[in-house]
Design an enzyme around this catalytic site. Structure first.
Site, PDB file in Angstrom:
ATOM      1  N   ARG A   1      -7.984 -51.291 -21.174  1.00  0.00           N
ATOM      2  CA  ARG A   1      -8.893 -51.795 -20.134  1.00  0.00           C
ATOM      3  C   ARG A   1      -8.810 -53.305 -19.920  1.00  0.00           C
ATOM      4  NH1 ARG A   1     -12.124 -48.184 -22.782  1.00  0.00           N
ATOM      5  NH2 ARG A   1     -12.206 -46.172 -21.707  1.00  0.00           N
TER       6      ARG A   1
ATOM      7  N   LYS B   1      -4.100 -61.207  -8.222  1.00  0.00           N
ATOM      8  CA  LYS B   1      -3.656 -59.891  -7.753  1.00  0.00           C
ATOM      9  C   LYS B   1      -2.448 -59.458  -8.550  1.00  0.00           C
ATOM     10  CE  LYS B   1      -4.756 -60.235  -2.828  1.00  0.00           C
ATOM     11  NZ  LYS B   1      -4.074 -60.120  -1.509  1.00  0.00           N
TER      12      LYS B   1
ATOM     13  N   GLU C   1       6.401 -70.116   1.047  1.00  0.00           N
ATOM     14  CA  GLU C   1       4.971 -69.932   0.748  1.00  0.00           C
ATOM     15  C   GLU C   1       4.267 -71.287   0.550  1.00  0.00           C
ATOM     16  OE1 GLU C   1       3.676 -66.981   1.116  1.00  0.00           O
ATOM     17  OE2 GLU C   1       5.239 -65.512   0.600  1.00  0.00           O
TER      18      GLU C   1
ATOM     19  N   LYS D   1      -3.847 -72.616  -3.221  1.00  0.00           N
ATOM     20  CA  LYS D   1      -4.098 -71.183  -3.339  1.00  0.00           C
ATOM     21  C   LYS D   1      -5.326 -70.934  -4.223  1.00  0.00           C
ATOM     22  CE  LYS D   1      -2.256 -66.662  -4.219  1.00  0.00           C
ATOM     23  NZ  LYS D   1      -1.132 -65.828  -4.624  1.00  0.00           N
TER      24      LYS D   1
ATOM     25  N   GLU E   1     -10.813 -61.196  -0.950  1.00  0.00           N
ATOM     26  CA  GLU E   1     -10.205 -61.185   0.375  1.00  0.00           C
ATOM     27  C   GLU E   1     -11.087 -60.586   1.467  1.00  0.00           C
ATOM     28  OE1 GLU E   1      -6.281 -59.275   0.713  1.00  0.00           O
ATOM     29  OE2 GLU E   1      -5.702 -61.198   1.531  1.00  0.00           O
TER      30      GLU E   1
ATOM     31  N   ARG F   1      -9.829 -66.150   2.491  1.00  0.00           N
ATOM     32  CA  ARG F   1      -8.550 -65.859   1.845  1.00  0.00           C
ATOM     33  C   ARG F   1      -7.513 -65.344   2.844  1.00  0.00           C
ATOM     34  NH1 ARG F   1      -7.506 -63.148  -4.141  1.00  0.00           N
ATOM     35  NH2 ARG F   1      -5.252 -63.336  -4.086  1.00  0.00           N
TER      36      ARG F   1
ATOM     37  N   ASN G   1      -2.571 -65.263   4.672  1.00  0.00           N
ATOM     38  CA  ASN G   1      -1.677 -64.320   5.351  1.00  0.00           C
ATOM     39  C   ASN G   1      -1.032 -64.926   6.591  1.00  0.00           C
ATOM     40  OD1 ASN G   1      -2.175 -62.214   3.536  1.00  0.00           O
ATOM     41  ND2 ASN G   1      -4.090 -61.737   4.577  1.00  0.00           N
TER      42      ASN G   1
ATOM     43  N   HIS H   1       2.365 -63.878   7.928  1.00  0.00           N
ATOM     44  CA  HIS H   1       2.679 -62.598   7.285  1.00  0.00           C
ATOM     45  C   HIS H   1       2.521 -61.377   8.188  1.00  0.00           C
ATOM     46  CE1 HIS H   1       2.946 -64.967   3.691  1.00  0.00           C
ATOM     47  NE2 HIS H   1       3.192 -63.914   2.929  1.00  0.00           N
TER      48      HIS H   1
ATOM     49  N   HIS I   1       5.695 -59.159   7.812  1.00  0.00           N
ATOM     50  CA  HIS I   1       5.721 -57.777   7.316  1.00  0.00           C
ATOM     51  C   HIS I   1       6.406 -56.858   8.317  1.00  0.00           C
ATOM     52  CE1 HIS I   1       2.154 -58.770   4.491  1.00  0.00           C
ATOM     53  NE2 HIS I   1       3.297 -58.875   3.848  1.00  0.00           N
TER      54      HIS I   1
ATOM     55  N   HIS J   1      11.553 -61.489   1.688  1.00  0.00           N
ATOM     56  CA  HIS J   1      10.179 -61.794   2.084  1.00  0.00           C
ATOM     57  C   HIS J   1       9.993 -63.249   2.549  1.00  0.00           C
ATOM     58  CE1 HIS J   1       5.850 -61.628   2.209  1.00  0.00           C
ATOM     59  NE2 HIS J   1       5.789 -62.655   1.381  1.00  0.00           N
TER      60      HIS J   1
HETATM   61  N1  LIG Z   1       0.393 -61.445  -6.723  1.00  0.00           N
HETATM   62  C1  LIG Z   1       0.550 -62.236  -5.693  1.00  0.00           C
HETATM   63  O1  LIG Z   1      -0.372 -62.925  -5.269  1.00  0.00           O
HETATM   64  C2  LIG Z   1       1.882 -62.307  -5.021  1.00  0.00           C
HETATM   65  C3  LIG Z   1       2.107 -63.270  -4.019  1.00  0.00           C
HETATM   66  C4  LIG Z   1       3.355 -63.333  -3.431  1.00  0.00           C
HETATM   67  C5  LIG Z   1       4.350 -62.449  -3.830  1.00  0.00           C
HETATM   68  N2  LIG Z   1       4.109 -61.529  -4.790  1.00  0.00           N
HETATM   69  C6  LIG Z   1       5.147 -60.585  -5.222  1.00  0.00           C
HETATM   70  O2  LIG Z   1       6.244 -61.320  -5.741  1.00  0.00           O
HETATM   71  C7  LIG Z   1       7.404 -60.510  -5.644  1.00  0.00           C
HETATM   72  C8  LIG Z   1       8.575 -61.361  -5.230  1.00  0.00           C
HETATM   73  O3  LIG Z   1       8.762 -62.372  -6.178  1.00  0.00           O
HETATM   74  P1  LIG Z   1      10.174 -63.049  -6.426  1.00  0.00           P
HETATM   75  O4  LIG Z   1      10.762 -63.434  -5.135  1.00  0.00           O
HETATM   76  O5  LIG Z   1       9.988 -64.062  -7.480  1.00  0.00           O
HETATM   77  O6  LIG Z   1      11.050 -61.801  -6.906  1.00  0.00           O
HETATM   78  P2  LIG Z   1      11.703 -61.429  -8.328  1.00  0.00           P
HETATM   79  O7  LIG Z   1      10.713 -61.497  -9.414  1.00  0.00           O
HETATM   80  O8  LIG Z   1      12.396 -60.147  -8.121  1.00  0.00           O
HETATM   81  O9  LIG Z   1      12.777 -62.580  -8.527  1.00  0.00           O
HETATM   82  C9  LIG Z   1      13.880 -62.673  -7.628  1.00  0.00           C
HETATM   83  C10 LIG Z   1      15.203 -62.530  -8.393  1.00  0.00           C
HETATM   84  O10 LIG Z   1      15.459 -63.733  -9.101  1.00  0.00           O
HETATM   85  C11 LIG Z   1      15.657 -63.447 -10.481  1.00  0.00           C
HETATM   86  N3  LIG Z   1      15.140 -64.605 -11.198  1.00  0.00           N
HETATM   87  C12 LIG Z   1      13.850 -65.028 -11.231  1.00  0.00           C
HETATM   88  N4  LIG Z   1      13.777 -66.196 -11.881  1.00  0.00           N
HETATM   89  C13 LIG Z   1      15.028 -66.518 -12.273  1.00  0.00           C
HETATM   90  C14 LIG Z   1      15.593 -67.621 -12.961  1.00  0.00           C
HETATM   91  N5  LIG Z   1      14.858 -68.671 -13.354  1.00  0.00           N
HETATM   92  N6  LIG Z   1      16.922 -67.584 -13.215  1.00  0.00           N
HETATM   93  C15 LIG Z   1      17.685 -66.552 -12.780  1.00  0.00           C
HETATM   94  N7  LIG Z   1      17.215 -65.510 -12.094  1.00  0.00           N
HETATM   95  C16 LIG Z   1      15.909 -65.491 -11.841  1.00  0.00           C
HETATM   96  C17 LIG Z   1      14.965 -62.153 -10.737  1.00  0.00           C
HETATM   97  O11 LIG Z   1      15.525 -61.484 -11.853  1.00  0.00           O
HETATM   98  C18 LIG Z   1      15.211 -61.403  -9.431  1.00  0.00           C
HETATM   99  O12 LIG Z   1      16.497 -60.841  -9.451  1.00  0.00           O
HETATM  100  C19 LIG Z   1       7.082 -59.392  -4.681  1.00  0.00           C
HETATM  101  O13 LIG Z   1       6.973 -58.179  -5.391  1.00  0.00           O
HETATM  102  C20 LIG Z   1       5.739 -59.784  -4.101  1.00  0.00           C
HETATM  103  O14 LIG Z   1       4.941 -58.666  -3.769  1.00  0.00           O
HETATM  104  C21 LIG Z   1       2.897 -61.453  -5.395  1.00  0.00           C
HETATM  105 ZN   LIG Z   2       4.149 -63.895   1.045  1.00  0.00          ZN
END
Ligand SMILES: NC(=O)c1ccc[n+]([C@@H]2O[C@H](COP(=O)([O-])OP(=O)(O)OC[C@H]3O[C@@H](n4cnc5c(N)ncnc54)[C@H](O)[C@@H]3O)[C@@H](O)[C@H]2O)c1
Ligand SMILES: [Zn+2]
Length: 341
Positions: free
Chosen positions: A99, A121, A163, A205, A215, A219, A223, A226, A230, A242
């Site tokens: 939990r 999130k 972002e 943020k 949200e 908040r 978006n 976005h 999307h 993205h």
């Molecule tokens: N929770 C939130 O508020 C929030 C906000 C925005 C995005 N997100 C989420 O984030 C995700 C996208 O994040 P992302 O773009 O970081 O994707 P990711 O975590 O897949 O990273 C992108 C790629 O880079 C690689 N990588 C990351 N750091 C590295 C490093 N230092 N050296 C070498 N390789 C590295 C990863 O292995 C992956 O292949 C989505 O799933 C999205 O929904 C969440």
């Molecule tokens: Zn985004």
């Protein structure tokens, strides 16, 4: 939120880890595991396959079982070392294990450092769409070390900057001017500049989210860009990353705002210029299927009363509000397609 070049090497000495009464576990993906094998030596590492397609319930099951097998109890601390996929997935594992156990975010991608690691999130994707199963479970601490960006592929590095541009556009004109001034050094991954950018971007943020964690109101300004992004991602079967979709979305939505007389004239050009200098795309892909785009636009999950809505800029740093004080305005599909260019 702790920000500073070199912090990742001192993880074991930082309060949430040094002072924990329980076991510590690192969750990371296989790219980050091989790029940074020596961080937190001696701490068990649970590695999962990299990529959005592994941000799923099966990965959550496997990681949760492995933690329980290793004897994790409610005093455990999960360290999420990776990009946004890892922080979302490991944060969700931490949210549900017994939990809820403590977790520490150590973002390694620009996107995670400038955005995803803060806000609380966490969650996974399902066959019905992204992020449909999850929780609000903020990390205990976020440790941002821009030196970790050194191994990130160039396209991923640039993508995440979108972002931060968005954060400046919706809430911080001074950060916007700072970005205009330092864009060239930012794309060279200067660690001190990246530290400052992460600090300022996450502060925006955090401030917006803390006012409105679930949200319902302000908040939604996060978006910006976005609604269009999307729809672009869906119409291209997620081939458009993205952050690139967000860059294009920010420009298209600024253009809509300007055409409506909501935004000051020149706003869309300023948005496009900064994103372009940061190496991000600002025009829609040539092969975009416009019918699919419109269909995807009308399915956006942020829609209320079957109208498409978006947070539109009144100017750099300021989001327009409607007569009811709402932070989003309705969009007509035809004005969106007209603004695609
Ligand atoms: N929770 C939130 O508020 C929030 C906000 C925005 C995005 N997100 C989420 O984030 C995700 C996208 O994040 P992302 O773009 O970081 O994707 P990711 O975590 O897949 O990273 C992108 C790629 O880079 C690689 N990588 C990351 N750091 C590295 C490093 N230092 N050296 C070498 N390789 C590295 C990863 O292995 C992956 O292949 C989505 O799933 C999205 O929904 C969440
Ligand atoms: Zn985004």
């Amino acid at each position: 939120v702790l920000v500073g070049p070199g912090l990742a090497r001192q993880l074991a000495d930082l309060p949430p880890i040094a002072a924990t009464p329980g076991q510590v576990f690192v969750i990371t993906d296989h790219h980050v595991d091989s790029a940074w094998p020596d961080l937190l030596p001696g701490v068990p590492r649970l590695v999962f396959p990299a990529g959005e397609r592994h941000k799923t319930r099966p990965s959550w099951v496997e990681l949760t079982d492995r933690l329980l097998d290793a004897g994790a109890d409610r005093h455990a601390t999960v360290v999420a070392l990776g990009g946004g996929v890892t922080t979302d997935l490991a944060g969700f594992v931490a949210a549900t294990l017994l939990r809820g156990v403590r977790w520490v975010a150590v973002p390694t991608s620009t996107l995670a450092m400038l955005d995803a690691a803060v806000g609380g999130k966490v969650g996974v994707d399902t066959g019905h769409g992204k992020n449909l199963v999850g929780a609000f479970h903020p990390p205990h601490t976020v440790v941002v070390d821009p030196a970790l960006l050194a191994t990130l592929p160039a396209r991923s590095f640039r993508e995440g900057l979108a972002e931060a541009v968005k954060h400046a556009a919706v809430a911080d004109a001074a950060l916007w001017r700072w970005l205009e001034e330092h864009a060239a050094a930012v794309i060279e991954r200067d660690v001190d500049l990246m530290a400052e950018l992460a600090h300022r971007s996450l502060a925006i943020k955090a401030q917006v989210v803390s006012e409105d964690e679930r949200e319902s109101g302000r908040r939604t300004i996060l978006n910006a860009g976005h609604t269009v992004a999307h729809a672009l991602e869906h119409a291209t079967d997620l081939e458009l990353p993205h952050g690139e979709a967000v860059a294009i979305g920010l420009v298209v939505e600024a253009r809509i705002a300007e055409r409506r007389g909501v935004a000051a004239s020149g706003t869309a050009a300023r948005v496009a210029t900064l994103l372009g200098v940061l190496g991000l795309p600002v025009t829609v892909p040539e092969r975009l299927d416009r019918d699919r785009f419109v269909a995807a636009l009308q399915h956006d999950k942020k829609n209320r009363d079957a109208t498409v809505r978006a947070a539109l800029l009144a100017d750099i740093g300021i989001v327009a509000r409607d007569d009811d004080g709402d932070w989003t305005l309705p969009l007509h599909a035809h004005e969106v397609t007209a603004a695609l260019g």
